[in-house]
Design a protein around this motif. Sequence first.
Motif, PDB file in Angstrom:
ATOM      1  N   THR A   6       0.822  -1.199   0.000  1.00  0.00           N
ATOM      2  CA  THR A   6       0.000   0.000   0.000  1.00  0.00           C
ATOM      3  C   THR A   6       0.863   1.259   0.000  1.00  0.00           C
ATOM      4  OG1 THR A   6      -1.926   1.017   1.061  1.00  0.00           O
ATOM      5  CG2 THR A   6      -0.225   0.127   2.530  1.00  0.00           C
ATOM      6  N   GLY A   7       0.213   2.395  -0.100  1.00  0.00           N
ATOM      7  CA  GLY A   7       0.897   3.683  -0.160  1.00  0.00           C
ATOM      8  C   GLY A   7       0.006   4.662  -0.893  1.00  0.00           C
ATOM      9  N   SER A   8       0.311   5.925  -0.799  1.00  0.00           N
ATOM     10  CA  SER A   8      -0.530   6.932  -1.454  1.00  0.00           C
ATOM     11  C   SER A   8      -0.297   6.956  -2.958  1.00  0.00           C
ATOM     12  CB  SER A   8      -0.289   8.316  -0.838  1.00  0.00           C
ATOM     13  OG  SER A   8       1.074   8.674  -0.914  1.00  0.00           O
ATOM     14  N   SER A   9      -1.146   7.686  -3.650  1.00  0.00           N
ATOM     15  CA  SER A   9      -1.101   7.739  -5.114  1.00  0.00           C
ATOM     16  C   SER A   9       0.260   8.233  -5.604  1.00  0.00           C
ATOM     17  CB  SER A   9      -2.200   8.689  -5.606  1.00  0.00           C
ATOM     18  OG  SER A   9      -2.305   8.651  -6.995  1.00  0.00           O
ATOM     19  N   ALA A  79     -18.229  12.861  -0.037  1.00  0.00           N
ATOM     20  CA  ALA A  79     -18.451  12.129  -1.287  1.00  0.00           C
ATOM     21  C   ALA A  79     -17.456  10.978  -1.409  1.00  0.00           C
ATOM     22  CB  ALA A  79     -18.319  13.067  -2.480  1.00  0.00           C
ATOM     23  N   ARG A  80     -16.232  11.230  -0.973  1.00  0.00           N
ATOM     24  CA  ARG A  80     -15.198  10.188  -1.030  1.00  0.00           C
ATOM     25  C   ARG A  80     -15.581   9.009  -0.134  1.00  0.00           C
ATOM     26  NH1 ARG A  80     -11.565  13.503  -0.470  1.00  0.00           N
ATOM     27  NH2 ARG A  80     -10.974  13.314   1.708  1.00  0.00           N
ATOM     28  N   GLN A  81     -16.091   9.312   1.046  1.00  0.00           N
ATOM     29  CA  GLN A  81     -16.518   8.247   1.958  1.00  0.00           C
ATOM     30  C   GLN A  81     -17.702   7.479   1.388  1.00  0.00           C
ATOM     31  OE1 GLN A  81     -14.897   7.198   4.812  1.00  0.00           O
ATOM     32  NE2 GLN A  81     -16.326   5.498   4.470  1.00  0.00           N
ATOM     33  N   LYS A  82     -18.588   8.223   0.716  1.00  0.00           N
ATOM     34  CA  LYS A  82     -19.755   7.595   0.092  1.00  0.00           C
ATOM     35  C   LYS A  82     -19.325   6.589  -0.977  1.00  0.00           C
ATOM     36  CE  LYS A  82     -23.085  10.538  -0.870  1.00  0.00           C
ATOM     37  NZ  LYS A  82     -23.911  11.518  -1.637  1.00  0.00           N
ATOM     38  N   LEU A  83     -18.328   6.977  -1.777  1.00  0.00           N
ATOM     39  CA  LEU A  83     -17.818   6.063  -2.808  1.00  0.00           C
ATOM     40  C   LEU A  83     -17.137   4.863  -2.154  1.00  0.00           C
ATOM     41  CD1 LEU A  83     -17.291   5.399  -5.802  1.00  0.00           C
ATOM     42  CD2 LEU A  83     -15.105   6.609  -5.570  1.00  0.00           C
ATOM     43  N   ASN A  84     -16.351   5.129  -1.128  1.00  0.00           N
ATOM     44  CA  ASN A  84     -15.667   4.032  -0.433  1.00  0.00           C
ATOM     45  C   ASN A  84     -16.666   3.025   0.135  1.00  0.00           C
ATOM     46  OD1 ASN A  84     -13.169   5.095  -1.001  1.00  0.00           O
ATOM     47  ND2 ASN A  84     -12.890   6.059   0.988  1.00  0.00           N
ATOM     48  N   ASP A  85     -17.764   3.536   0.673  1.00  0.00           N
ATOM     49  CA  ASP A  85     -18.802   2.647   1.213  1.00  0.00           C
ATOM     50  C   ASP A  85     -19.379   1.747   0.118  1.00  0.00           C
ATOM     51  OD1 ASP A  85     -18.474   3.728   3.722  1.00  0.00           O
ATOM     52  OD2 ASP A  85     -20.170   5.110   3.559  1.00  0.00           O
ATOM     53  N   CYS A  86     -19.488   2.298  -1.098  1.00  0.00           N
ATOM     54  CA  CYS A  86     -19.965   1.500  -2.239  1.00  0.00           C
ATOM     55  C   CYS A  86     -18.920   0.474  -2.668  1.00  0.00           C
ATOM     56  CB  CYS A  86     -20.261   2.402  -3.439  1.00  0.00           C
ATOM     57  SG  CYS A  86     -21.688   3.478  -3.269  1.00  0.00           S
ATOM     58  N   THR A  87     -17.669   0.914  -2.665  1.00  0.00           N
ATOM     59  CA  THR A  87     -16.590   0.150  -3.296  1.00  0.00           C
ATOM     60  C   THR A  87     -16.045  -1.000  -2.449  1.00  0.00           C
ATOM     61  OG1 THR A  87     -15.905   2.154  -4.481  1.00  0.00           O
ATOM     62  CG2 THR A  87     -14.323   0.344  -4.406  1.00  0.00           C
ATOM     63  N   PHE A  88     -15.742  -0.704  -1.184  1.00  0.00           N
ATOM     64  CA  PHE A  88     -14.989  -1.651  -0.371  1.00  0.00           C
ATOM     65  C   PHE A  88     -15.634  -3.031  -0.279  1.00  0.00           C
ATOM     66  CE2 PHE A  88     -13.007   2.024   2.244  1.00  0.00           C
ATOM     67  CZ  PHE A  88     -12.093   2.240   1.234  1.00  0.00           C
ATOM     68  N   LEU A 115      -5.688  -0.024   1.520  1.00  0.00           N
ATOM     69  CA  LEU A 115      -5.623  -1.300   2.243  1.00  0.00           C
ATOM     70  C   LEU A 115      -6.178  -1.175   3.663  1.00  0.00           C
ATOM     71  CD1 LEU A 115      -4.189  -4.224   1.751  1.00  0.00           C
ATOM     72  CD2 LEU A 115      -2.563  -3.371   3.427  1.00  0.00           C
ATOM     73  N   PHE A 116      -5.770  -0.134   4.370  1.00  0.00           N
ATOM     74  CA  PHE A 116      -6.223   0.056   5.749  1.00  0.00           C
ATOM     75  C   PHE A 116      -7.685   0.494   5.802  1.00  0.00           C
ATOM     76  CE2 PHE A 116      -1.609   0.419   6.187  1.00  0.00           C
ATOM     77  CZ  PHE A 116      -1.381  -0.393   7.291  1.00  0.00           C
ATOM     78  N   GLU A 117      -8.047   1.421   4.914  1.00  0.00           N
ATOM     79  CA  GLU A 117      -9.411   1.941   4.910  1.00  0.00           C
ATOM     80  C   GLU A 117     -10.438   0.842   4.620  1.00  0.00           C
ATOM     81  OE1 GLU A 117      -6.741   5.345   3.528  1.00  0.00           O
ATOM     82  OE2 GLU A 117      -6.788   3.171   3.434  1.00  0.00           O
ATOM     83  N   SER A 118     -10.075  -0.098   3.756  1.00  0.00           N
ATOM     84  CA  SER A 118     -10.988  -1.187   3.387  1.00  0.00           C
ATOM     85  C   SER A 118     -10.923  -2.355   4.369  1.00  0.00           C
ATOM     86  CB  SER A 118     -10.642  -1.701   1.991  1.00  0.00           C
ATOM     87  OG  SER A 118      -9.328  -2.245   1.973  1.00  0.00           O
ATOM     88  N   GLN A 119      -9.990  -2.261   5.321  1.00  0.00           N
ATOM     89  CA  GLN A 119      -9.750  -3.303   6.327  1.00  0.00           C
ATOM     90  C   GLN A 119      -9.196  -4.591   5.728  1.00  0.00           C
ATOM     91  OE1 GLN A 119     -13.167  -3.697   8.970  1.00  0.00           O
ATOM     92  NE2 GLN A 119     -12.601  -1.805   9.988  1.00  0.00           N
ATOM     93  N   LEU A 120      -8.645  -4.496   4.532  1.00  0.00           N
ATOM     94  CA  LEU A 120      -7.967  -5.652   3.941  1.00  0.00           C
ATOM     95  C   LEU A 120      -6.663  -5.949   4.687  1.00  0.00           C
ATOM     96  CD1 LEU A 120      -8.607  -4.973   0.150  1.00  0.00           C
ATOM     97  CD2 LEU A 120      -9.253  -7.055   1.373  1.00  0.00           C
ATOM     98  N   GLN A 159      -5.300  11.831   0.923  1.00  0.00           N
ATOM     99  CA  GLN A 159      -4.828  10.488   1.279  1.00  0.00           C
ATOM    100  C   GLN A 159      -3.935  10.510   2.511  1.00  0.00           C
ATOM    101  OE1 GLN A 159      -3.313   8.452  -2.286  1.00  0.00           O
ATOM    102  NE2 GLN A 159      -4.594   9.795  -3.523  1.00  0.00           N
ATOM    103  N   LYS A 160      -3.614   9.342   3.004  1.00  0.00           N
ATOM    104  CA  LYS A 160      -2.778   9.230   4.191  1.00  0.00           C
ATOM    105  C   LYS A 160      -1.338   9.615   3.861  1.00  0.00           C
ATOM    106  CE  LYS A 160      -5.662   5.794   6.503  1.00  0.00           C
ATOM    107  NZ  LYS A 160      -6.294   6.838   7.316  1.00  0.00           N
ATOM    108  N   SER A 161      -0.646  10.128   4.856  1.00  0.00           N
ATOM    109  CA  SER A 161       0.718  10.630   4.670  1.00  0.00           C
ATOM    110  C   SER A 161       1.740   9.501   4.704  1.00  0.00           C
ATOM    111  CB  SER A 161       1.046  11.628   5.777  1.00  0.00           C
ATOM    112  OG  SER A 161       1.073  10.956   7.038  1.00  0.00           O
ATOM    113  N   ASN A 162       2.956   9.809   4.229  1.00  0.00           N
ATOM    114  CA  ASN A 162       4.043   8.839   4.329  1.00  0.00           C
ATOM    115  C   ASN A 162       4.299   8.464   5.790  1.00  0.00           C
ATOM    116  OD1 ASN A 162       4.480   8.680   1.601  1.00  0.00           O
ATOM    117  ND2 ASN A 162       6.161  10.154   1.574  1.00  0.00           N
ATOM    118  N   ALA A 163       4.119   9.437   6.694  1.00  0.00           N
ATOM    119  CA  ALA A 163       4.334   9.177   8.124  1.00  0.00           C
ATOM    120  C   ALA A 163       3.385   8.087   8.630  1.00  0.00           C
ATOM    121  CB  ALA A 163       4.137  10.458   8.922  1.00  0.00           C
TER     122      ALA A 163
END
Length: 201
Positions: A6-9, A79-88, A115-120, A159-163
């Motif tokens: 995983t990692g950011s875009s 809106a991003r969370q709404k899409l994630n709810d559809c996608t994951f 990976l983390f957001e989808s709990q994979l 997205q999540k940071s490198n940190a």
Amino acid sequence: MIIGITGSSGAGKSTVCEVLELNYNVKILNADKIAKKLSKKGTHYVIDIIKAFGKDIVDEEGELKRKKLAEIIYSDAKARQKLNDCTFKYIKKEIERQISKTTKDTTIIIDAPLLFESQLDKICDKIIGVVSKRELQLDRIVARDDIDYESAERRLEAQKSNAFYKKNCDIIIENNNNYQHIENSVKKIADKLEIGRITKQ
């Protein structure tokens, strides 16, 4: 063994996966590619997206307007969370289905930016985080997605940071356009995790 990458875009996850796929006995499950296959006209996934975002999110042929959807979700957290709810739920179900069909002696690589957001991450034995210098990430996003730097900046900000990845992943690979470094890093990881190499004829 199941390994999450995983990692950011624009961090360079695809390059790491490419090295693994070319040289080691692994099966790559790419979450973005799975999402693209699931988002064909008329699928349950697309129907859910239409319900969430309206009919204007598909064209006259019923195909998803990916660029428009990206513009919406990277400028609106709800809106991003709404899409994630559809996608994951669809991606997770498909990845689990493919894992169940894979022989137990195969090393599975889950390539997933969320990976983390989808709990994979919960089904992974090890997690590799790929990080890169921000300016390189921006250059890669602009070239890959044909967008301007301001849009690319918004994507990274969402997205999540490198940190975060350095704190939460088991292993970190830095991808700053040095392919030899990537190959060496992957080799060390593969040796440590006992991932078999492909025997080349």
